[in-house]
Design a protein around this motif. Sequence first.
Motif, PDB file in Angstrom:
ATOM      1  N   ILE A  57       0.714  -1.466   0.124  1.00 22.20           N
ATOM      2  CA  ILE A  57       0.356  -0.179   0.260  1.00 22.20           C
ATOM      3  C   ILE A  57       1.008   1.518  -0.085  1.00 22.20           C
ATOM      4  N   GLU A  58       2.213   1.413   0.640  1.00 18.91           N
ATOM      5  CA  GLU A  58       3.276   2.608   0.616  1.00 18.91           C
ATOM      6  C   GLU A  58       2.957   3.125  -0.506  1.00 18.91           C
ATOM      7  N   ARG A  59       3.968   1.872  -1.411  1.00 22.74           N
ATOM      8  CA  ARG A  59       4.186   2.424  -3.336  1.00 22.74           C
ATOM      9  C   ARG A  59       3.002   2.784  -3.688  1.00 22.74           C
ATOM     10  N   ALA A  60       1.450   1.917  -3.814  1.00 28.64           N
ATOM     11  CA  ALA A  60       0.768   2.610  -3.915  1.00 28.64           C
ATOM     12  C   ALA A  60       0.521   3.994  -4.181  1.00 28.64           C
ATOM     13  N   ARG A  61       0.850   4.691  -2.784  1.00 33.64           N
ATOM     14  CA  ARG A  61       0.448   5.615  -2.168  1.00 33.64           C
ATOM     15  C   ARG A  61       0.961   6.275  -3.064  1.00 33.64           C
ATOM     16  N   ALA A  62       2.185   5.942  -2.680  1.00 37.11           N
ATOM     17  CA  ALA A  62       3.621   6.968  -3.316  1.00 37.11           C
ATOM     18  C   ALA A  62       3.600   6.705  -5.194  1.00 37.11           C
ATOM     19  N   TRP A  63       3.186   5.925  -5.765  1.00 35.17           N
ATOM     20  CA  TRP A  63       2.768   6.649  -7.329  1.00 35.17           C
ATOM     21  C   TRP A  63       1.621   7.052  -7.597  1.00 35.17           C
ATOM     22  N   TYR A  64       0.575   7.071  -6.953  1.00 36.41           N
ATOM     23  CA  TYR A  64      -0.659   8.311  -6.730  1.00 36.41           C
ATOM     24  C   TYR A  64       0.144   9.029  -6.352  1.00 36.41           C
ATOM     25  N   ALA A  65       0.703   9.873  -5.696  1.00 35.93           N
ATOM     26  CA  ALA A  65       1.342  10.781  -5.271  1.00 35.93           C
ATOM     27  C   ALA A  65       2.518  11.278  -5.774  1.00 35.93           C
ATOM     28  N   SER A  66       2.937  10.623  -6.424  1.00 33.93           N
ATOM     29  CA  SER A  66       4.272  11.233  -7.394  1.00 33.93           C
ATOM     30  C   SER A  66       3.566  12.417  -7.886  1.00 33.93           C
ATOM     31  N   GLU A  67       4.813  12.926  -8.482  1.00 36.08           N
ATOM     32  CA  GLU A  67       4.733  14.319  -8.978  1.00 36.08           C
ATOM     33  C   GLU A  67       4.841  13.415 -10.413  1.00 36.08           C
ATOM     34  N   ALA A  68       5.577  12.161 -10.643  1.00 33.03           N
ATOM     35  CA  ALA A  68       4.854  11.593 -12.892  1.00 33.03           C
ATOM     36  C   ALA A  68       3.598  11.706 -12.734  1.00 33.03           C
ATOM     37  N   TYR A  69       2.782  11.287 -11.644  1.00 33.67           N
ATOM     38  CA  TYR A  69       1.571  10.562 -12.137  1.00 33.67           C
ATOM     39  C   TYR A  69       0.622  11.709 -12.198  1.00 33.67           C
ATOM     40  N   GLN A  70       0.609  12.827 -10.973  1.00 35.80           N
ATOM     41  CA  GLN A  70       0.179  13.736 -10.846  1.00 35.80           C
ATOM     42  C   GLN A  70       0.105  14.660 -12.089  1.00 35.80           C
ATOM     43  N   ALA A  71       1.277  14.757 -12.919  1.00 36.12           N
ATOM     44  CA  ALA A  71       1.140  15.571 -13.972  1.00 36.12           C
ATOM     45  C   ALA A  71       0.565  15.114 -15.588  1.00 36.12           C
ATOM     46  N   ILE A  72       0.105  13.734 -15.109  1.00 34.46           N
ATOM     47  CA  ILE A  72      -0.331  13.166 -15.918  1.00 34.46           C
ATOM     48  C   ILE A  72      -2.293  12.889 -15.728  1.00 34.46           C
TER      49      ILE A  72
END
Length: 114
Positions: free
Chosen positions: A62-77
């Motif tokens: 779950i920590e990596r799932a949260r980190a992905w969703y909050a990541s700059e790369a994902y938030q940009a798209i």
Amino acid sequence: MTAYAIAHIRPQTMNEDILTYIETIQSTMDPFGGRFLVHGKEPEVLEGPFPGTVVVIGFPDIERARAWYASEAYQAILPMRTDHIAGEAVLVEGVPADYDASQTAAGLRAEAGL
């Protein structure tokens, strides 16, 4: 414990933003160990109305799932999807391989006094 990002998305008109989002999303998931488990398939609806499709992405935890969703790369798209596709998205932690639903039911019975 494995975790999942699950989205229920509604039918949409294809456009350049959606295609760019689809072309780009995998590169945002790779650093977090994310991979598509369900993508682009029509569900077989067994109960109730269910317009649209389902996307399921697996992550090591779950920590990596949260980190992905909050990541700059994902938030940009992300706006490329949310501006054009209606739907809901959730993160949820999975259960262990030895999970037994009857044990959960027993705990719920005890809590409810049944």
